[in-house]
Design a protein around this motif. Structure first.
Motif, PDB file in Angstrom:
ATOM      1  N   SER A  77       0.802  -1.220   0.000  1.00 56.88           N
ATOM      2  CA  SER A  77       0.000   0.000   0.000  1.00 56.88           C
ATOM      3  C   SER A  77       0.836   1.273   0.000  1.00 56.88           C
ATOM      4  O   SER A  77       0.282   2.367  -0.063  1.00 56.88           O
ATOM      5  CB  SER A  77      -0.925   0.001   1.210  1.00 56.88           C
ATOM      6  N   PHE A  78       2.146   1.152   0.075  1.00 52.79           N
ATOM      7  CA  PHE A  78       3.003   2.328   0.108  1.00 52.79           C
ATOM      8  C   PHE A  78       3.458   2.765  -1.277  1.00 52.79           C
ATOM      9  O   PHE A  78       4.222   3.702  -1.419  1.00 52.79           O
ATOM     10  CB  PHE A  78       4.223   2.078   1.005  1.00 52.79           C
ATOM     11  N   CYS A  79       2.999   2.056  -2.288  1.00 53.64           N
ATOM     12  CA  CYS A  79       3.361   2.422  -3.653  1.00 53.64           C
ATOM     13  C   CYS A  79       2.234   2.032  -4.598  1.00 53.64           C
ATOM     14  O   CYS A  79       1.312   1.335  -4.217  1.00 53.64           O
ATOM     15  CB  CYS A  79       4.670   1.760  -4.073  1.00 53.64           C
ATOM     16  N   PHE A  80       2.315   2.541  -5.813  1.00 54.88           N
ATOM     17  CA  PHE A  80       1.369   2.115  -6.831  1.00 54.88           C
ATOM     18  C   PHE A  80       2.151   1.656  -8.039  1.00 54.88           C
ATOM     19  O   PHE A  80       3.329   1.979  -8.200  1.00 54.88           O
ATOM     20  CB  PHE A  80       0.318   3.172  -7.180  1.00 54.88           C
ATOM     21  N   GLY A  81       1.520   0.855  -8.851  1.00 52.70           N
ATOM     22  CA  GLY A  81       2.227   0.253  -9.967  1.00 52.70           C
ATOM     23  C   GLY A  81       1.534   0.449 -11.294  1.00 52.70           C
ATOM     24  O   GLY A  81       0.346   0.761 -11.361  1.00 52.70           O
ATOM     25  N   PHE A  82       2.333   0.272 -12.329  1.00 50.49           N
ATOM     26  CA  PHE A  82       1.843   0.283 -13.707  1.00 50.49           C
ATOM     27  C   PHE A  82       2.341  -0.977 -14.380  1.00 50.49           C
ATOM     28  O   PHE A  82       3.480  -1.400 -14.167  1.00 50.49           O
ATOM     29  CB  PHE A  82       2.387   1.498 -14.473  1.00 50.49           C
ATOM     30  N   ARG A  83       1.523  -1.553 -15.204  1.00 53.31           N
ATOM     31  CA  ARG A  83       1.916  -2.744 -15.943  1.00 53.31           C
ATOM     32  C   ARG A  83       2.037  -2.377 -17.417  1.00 53.31           C
ATOM     33  O   ARG A  83       1.116  -1.814 -18.007  1.00 53.31           O
ATOM     34  CB  ARG A  83       0.881  -3.853 -15.756  1.00 53.31           C
ATOM     35  N   LEU A  84       3.196  -2.694 -17.963  1.00 56.51           N
ATOM     36  CA  LEU A  84       3.387  -2.509 -19.400  1.00 56.51           C
ATOM     37  C   LEU A  84       2.635  -3.640 -20.099  1.00 56.51           C
ATOM     38  O   LEU A  84       2.851  -4.803 -19.787  1.00 56.51           O
ATOM     39  CB  LEU A  84       4.879  -2.563 -19.752  1.00 56.51           C
ATOM     40  N   ASN A  85       1.762  -3.305 -21.010  1.00 58.47           N
ATOM     41  CA  ASN A  85       0.978  -4.332 -21.695  1.00 58.47           C
ATOM     42  C   ASN A  85       1.812  -5.133 -22.677  1.00 58.47           C
ATOM     43  O   ASN A  85       1.526  -6.295 -22.939  1.00 58.47           O
ATOM     44  CB  ASN A  85      -0.217  -3.702 -22.405  1.00 58.47           C
ATOM     45  N   ASP A  86       2.797  -4.498 -23.253  1.00 53.43           N
ATOM     46  CA  ASP A  86       3.762  -5.209 -24.098  1.00 53.43           C
ATOM     47  C   ASP A  86       5.064  -4.437 -24.028  1.00 53.43           C
ATOM     48  O   ASP A  86       5.106  -3.297 -23.565  1.00 53.43           O
ATOM     49  CB  ASP A  86       3.250  -5.350 -25.543  1.00 53.43           C
TER      50      ASP A  86
END
Length: 158
Positions: free
Chosen positions: A48-57
Motif C-alpha cells: 500500500s506504500f506504492c502504486f504500480g503500472f503494468r506494461l501491456n507489451d
C-alpha cells in the motif's frame, strides 16, 4: 517481509516488467521514486506504500530501459515537481499518468539499457573496493597509532 493473504482478500499480484512508484515521502526529491521488477517473481504482491503500472507489451518500452529512464535526472525532476505537501509530500497517480517522456526506438533502448546496467555493475564493484580499502586504511592507521606496527624510513630515500 511476508504477510498473510487471507482467502477472499484482494491483492494486486506483480510480475516481470511492472513499474512501481512510492506514493509519499518526507523529502520532495524522493516522492515518486521508481523501481522496475526485472525478475520473475511468484506470489509477490504490491504493497500500500506504492502504486504500480503494468506494461501491456514491451514493444514500446522495455523494462530494462524504463528502470534507467525513470531514475534519470530529468525524469526525477518531472516526477518530484508533482509532489504536493508541506511536511510530507504525496504523489497523485492521475498526475503521474499525464507525464510524457521521450522514448527512443526499442533497439536503442536495449543498447542504452545494456550500457547503463554494465556501468552500474562496474560502479558497484568499485564502490565495494573503495569501502574495503577505506576499512583496511582505518585498520592500518589504528595499528600505527597504537604502535603495533612501525614504519621503517629508508635513509637513502630521505
Amino acid at each position: 517481509d511476508y504477510v498473510q493473504v487471507n482467502e477472499g482478500e484482494r491483492q494486486s499480484a506483480v510480475k516481470f516488467g511492472d513499474i512501481f512508484f512510492t506514493t509519499s515521502s518526507e523529502i520532495i526529491d524522493e516522492v515518486g521514486m521508481s523501481s522496475v521488477l526485472l525478475d520473475e517473481a511468484e506470489t509477490l504482491y504490491l504493497n500500500s506504500f506504492c502504486f504500480g503500472f503494468r506494461l501491456n507489451d514491451f514493444e514500446v518500452l522495455t523494462p530494462q530501459f524504463a528502470e534507467h529512464l525513470l531514475r534519470s535526472e530529468s525524469s526525477r525532476r518531472k516526477i518530484s515537481k508533482l509532489g504536493q505537501g508541506a511536511t510530507r509530500y504525496n504523489l497523485s497517480k492521475k498526475q503521474l499518468t499525464n507525464l510524457e517522456f521521450e522514448i527512443p526506438p526499442i533497439n536503442e533502448q536495449i543498447k542504452i539499457a545494456s550500457v547503463l546496467s554494465n556501468a552500474d555493475t562496474i560502479i558497484g564493484q568499485v564502490s565495494k573496493q573503495i569501502t574495503r580499502l577505506k576499512s583496511e586504511k582505518k585498520a592500518l592507521m589504528q595499528q600505527l597509532l597504537t604502535g603495533k606496527r612501525r614504519v621503517k624510513i629508508d635513509e637513502d630515500a630521505a
